[in-house]
Design a protein around this motif. Structure first.
Motif, PDB file in Angstrom:
ATOM      1  N   GLN A  11       0.588  -1.567  -0.051  1.00 35.65           N
ATOM      2  CA  GLN A  11      -0.040  -0.401  -0.054  1.00 35.65           C
ATOM      3  C   GLN A  11       0.773   1.014   0.315  1.00 35.65           C
ATOM      4  OE1 GLN A  11      -3.860   0.680   0.454  1.00 35.65           O
ATOM      5  NE2 GLN A  11      -2.612   2.801  -0.483  1.00 35.65           N
ATOM      6  N   ALA A  18       3.340   2.391   3.036  1.00 32.67           N
ATOM      7  CA  ALA A  18       3.159   2.262   4.176  1.00 32.67           C
ATOM      8  C   ALA A  18       3.353   0.537   4.253  1.00 32.67           C
ATOM      9  CB  ALA A  18       1.308   2.586   4.352  1.00 32.67           C
ATOM     10  N   GLY A  41       2.290   0.385  10.345  1.00 32.27           N
ATOM     11  CA  GLY A  41       1.551   0.132   8.887  1.00 32.27           C
ATOM     12  C   GLY A  41       0.269  -1.237   9.176  1.00 32.27           C
ATOM     13  N   THR A  43      -2.620  -0.660  11.555  1.00 39.15           N
ATOM     14  CA  THR A  43      -3.920   0.081  10.824  1.00 39.15           C
ATOM     15  C   THR A  43      -4.320   0.035   8.964  1.00 39.15           C
ATOM     16  OG1 THR A  43      -4.483   1.034  12.775  1.00 39.15           O
ATOM     17  CG2 THR A  43      -5.695   2.141  11.196  1.00 39.15           C
ATOM     18  N   THR A  44      -3.403   0.407   8.933  1.00 34.21           N
ATOM     19  CA  THR A  44      -3.315   0.753   7.261  1.00 34.21           C
ATOM     20  C   THR A  44      -3.552  -0.725   6.901  1.00 34.21           C
ATOM     21  OG1 THR A  44      -1.857   2.536   7.768  1.00 34.21           O
ATOM     22  CG2 THR A  44      -2.216   1.740   5.281  1.00 34.21           C
ATOM     23  N   ASN A  47      -7.671  -1.324   7.201  1.00 33.62           N
ATOM     24  CA  ASN A  47      -7.782  -0.897   5.816  1.00 33.62           C
ATOM     25  C   ASN A  47      -7.949  -1.264   5.023  1.00 33.62           C
ATOM     26  OD1 ASN A  47      -9.375   1.096   8.091  1.00 33.62           O
ATOM     27  ND2 ASN A  47      -6.831   2.702   7.595  1.00 33.62           N
ATOM     28  N   TYR A  53      -9.638   1.383   1.735  1.00 35.45           N
ATOM     29  CA  TYR A  53      -7.972   1.677   1.093  1.00 35.45           C
ATOM     30  C   TYR A  53      -8.296   0.421  -0.074  1.00 35.45           C
ATOM     31  CZ  TYR A  53      -6.127   4.346   4.406  1.00 35.45           C
ATOM     32  OH  TYR A  53      -5.532   5.212   5.779  1.00 35.45           O
TER      33      TYR A  53
END
Lengths: 258, 320
Positions: A11, A18, A41, A43-44, A47, A53
């Motif tokens: 991502q 990230a 990274g 939580t990314t 997501n 995302y």
């Protein structure tokens, strides 16, 4: 058999990477935790899996189907339901009503039947109400059924969040820091609840900073640092892994926030 | 937690019985006309409430759908001699379809797109109807729309009153049913917390479009009724001030409740009529009442009173 298969997920946000080439599996009915220093990274990654995302690269297979890049609601519809790091509720709605809203996934009455109040709709509403009360009982919030979600104390709000996710009858739950801000007693209760959910057949992927919680309930742990997976294994293996200790206590970027 | 069933039933039936009895007692055509207009505004306010109160999207072009419904029904009548019984469904279907198109286009991107497009629609429609002389007769307006006739009976004020009352009751019933179903819950969920709604498998776009279609359908039907009731329509129907009036009715009455827009519509139709007597001070008083209600009853009249009653019982609930 794995229910979730993440492969080579990248991502990027502009020039920032990230999440960098992360891959892992979550088996049916497992509890897997993702840990790592702030900014790693986690939580990314959450997501990306939950559809907030669209990943720059990589694939995410849930129950044998590719879900990478699908809208969040579509992913949820397939049984992968998430909670949020910062308390997220239907604030001006009662606790009971919130739990009914969240059952959307399993309700299927059509608009016409709703308008004529068909017997099938009434039956469905009764089931929804009953299930909402079951969840209230599980969360020990029966006496708060008609309170506004907003009016609950913080600890109960976090419980209600899990209740909302649960009302959607998920096959797999993504819990983003469920213990954040909870005191010790509340955390222990939360651990009991998570174990109970697993016993009901729900697979759980968890991002959490509370190491006691992570180490005692996880089947496996995944460690992220700077967007990369640096370790994966049983809690006992992770605790003694030199790379993990390095990531938390030393290395390029010092971070004592843990 | 629940009110006694018979009490609830009584509370629902008594107002309906009173409304049914009105033309028996009131024979003054002026009063009936005001009540019929209040009925039309109630339809508009109730339909806009689905957007503002339930899904939480501000439609600034509600008068556009009202006007489009009126023009479709009016043109069908004047040009082709089609009665309201076909014109009204046609108007409803057309505005529903338009709602679908606009919803599909604007709800894809969130933010101001919806407000701006709906705002623009009213203005575009006003210009079109003003300038397309051959079709709409432009600013002179469309005259000679056939009045309502059923089984050979020409409608009088009394008949129109019962007709609009039927529509109001039907629409209120529909909104009440939707609100207490999985659809209404999905609407409210999006208004409250869209990411969380998505997380429990509620597709925002799908439900926003559905809500808008229901809303525009009702507005189109209200327009059709107006066209055949007044028998004359003009591009003024599309004026922004009409939309603003509807928005005010919803907000002051109490957005999100079934009763709120009805109360708002009745107050803001009757009030200007009562204030006619004081002529010059009319707008001043109107403005003061508006300010007062917004300052002291932030959630609107109906929820504010409901709050006072419910506080005694401990349970609070919005959207009821």
């Amino acid at each position: 058999m794995s229910i979730l298969k993440v492969e080579g997920v990248v991502q990027r946000f502009g020039g920032l990477v990230a999440v960098n080439n992360v891959g892992f599996n979550v088996g049916q009915n497992e509890i897997v935790s993702i840990i790592g220093p702030n900014g790693a990274g986690k939580t990314t990654l959450f997501n990306v899996i939950a559809g907030t995302y669209k990943p720059s690269e990589g694939s995410i297979i849930f129950k044998g189907k590719e879900i990478a890049g699908l809208p969040a609601a579509t992913i949820a519809k397939q049984g992968l339901v998430r909670t949020f790091q910062i308390t997220s509720l239907f604030s001006n709605v009662s606790v009971l009503e919130s739990l009914k809203i969240a059952q959307h996934r399993t309700l299927e009455s059509n608009l016409f039947n709703v308008l004529i109040n068909a017997p099938s709709v009434r039956a469905e509403e009764q089931v929804a109400e009953k299930r909402a009360y079951e969840i209230l009982a599980l969360l020990k919030l029966e006496n708060k059924a008609n309170h506004l979600s907003d009016s609950l104390p913080y600890g109960e709000q976090r419980l209600l969040e899990i209740g909302i996710a649960l009302a959607a009858k998920p096959d797999m739950l993504l819990l983003d820091e469920p213990a954040a801000g909870l005191n010790e007693t509340e955390t222990i209760e939360l651990m009991g609840l998570i174990a109970l959910l697993r016993d009901e057949g729900i697979t759980i992927l968890l991002v959490e900073h509370d190491m006691n919680l992570v180490m005692s309930i996880s089947d496996r742990i995944l460690v992220l640092a700077n967007g990369t997976k640096i370790a994966e294994g049983l809690p006992s293996e992770i605790q003694t892994n030199p790379d993990v200790i390095e990531a938390y206590l030393g290395g390029d970027i010092m971070d004592f926030s843990e | 937690m629940k009110m006694n069933k018979t009490t609830t039933k009584l509370l629902q039936t008594i107002p309906v019985l009173i409304l049914l009895a009105v033309p028996v007692v009131v024979t003054n055509n002026y009063v009936l006309n005001v009540l019929i207009m209040a009925g039309i505004w109630t339809l508009l306010a109730s339909s806009l409430n689905i957007m503002i109160g339930l899904v939480g999207q501000l439609s600034m072009g509600h008068a556009a759908f009202y006007g489009i419904g009126a023009y479709i029904s009016g043109l069908l009548s004047v040009r082709l001699g089609i009665p309201i019984w076909l014109g009204m469904p046609a108007a409803g279907l057309a505005t529903t379809f338009l709602g679908y198109l606009i919803g599909k286009l604007t709800f894809r991107v969130r933010g101001s797109a919806f407000v701006l497009v709906t705002l623009g629609l009213g203005e575009v429609m006003r210009l079109v109807t003003n300038n397309w002389m051959s079709l709409t007769n432009g600013p002179l307006g469309l005259q000679g729309i056939s009045p309502v006739k059923l089984f050979g009976v020409n409608f009088t004020y009394k008949h129109y009153y019962y007709f609009i009352l039927l529509l109001v009751l039907l629409v209120s019933y529909i909104i009440w049913r939707i609100k207490n179903s999985r659809f209404g819950r999905a609407f409210i969920a999006m208004n409250e917390n869209e990411p969380l709604a998505n997380a429990v498998a509620i597709h925002s776009e799908r439900f926003l479009v559905l809500a808008f279609m229901i809303s525009t359908c009702i507005a189109g039907i209200a327009g059709s009724f107006y066209a055949h009731y007044v028998t004359f329509i003009s591009p003024d129907l599309f004026l922004l001030s009409n939309t603003v009036t509807i928005v005010v009715m919803v907000i002051v009455g109490g957005k999100g409740t079934v009763l709120g827009p009805i109360v708002g519509a009745i107050i803001f139709t009757l009030l200007p009529e009562w204030l006619r007597a004081i002529d010059n001070y009319r707008m001043l008083i109107y403005g003061l009442i508006l300010m007062f209600s917004i300052l002291f009853m932030k959630r609107g009249i109906v929820p504010s009173f409901a709050r006072i009653i419910k506080k005694k019982r401990g349970a609070l609930h919005e959207y009821s």
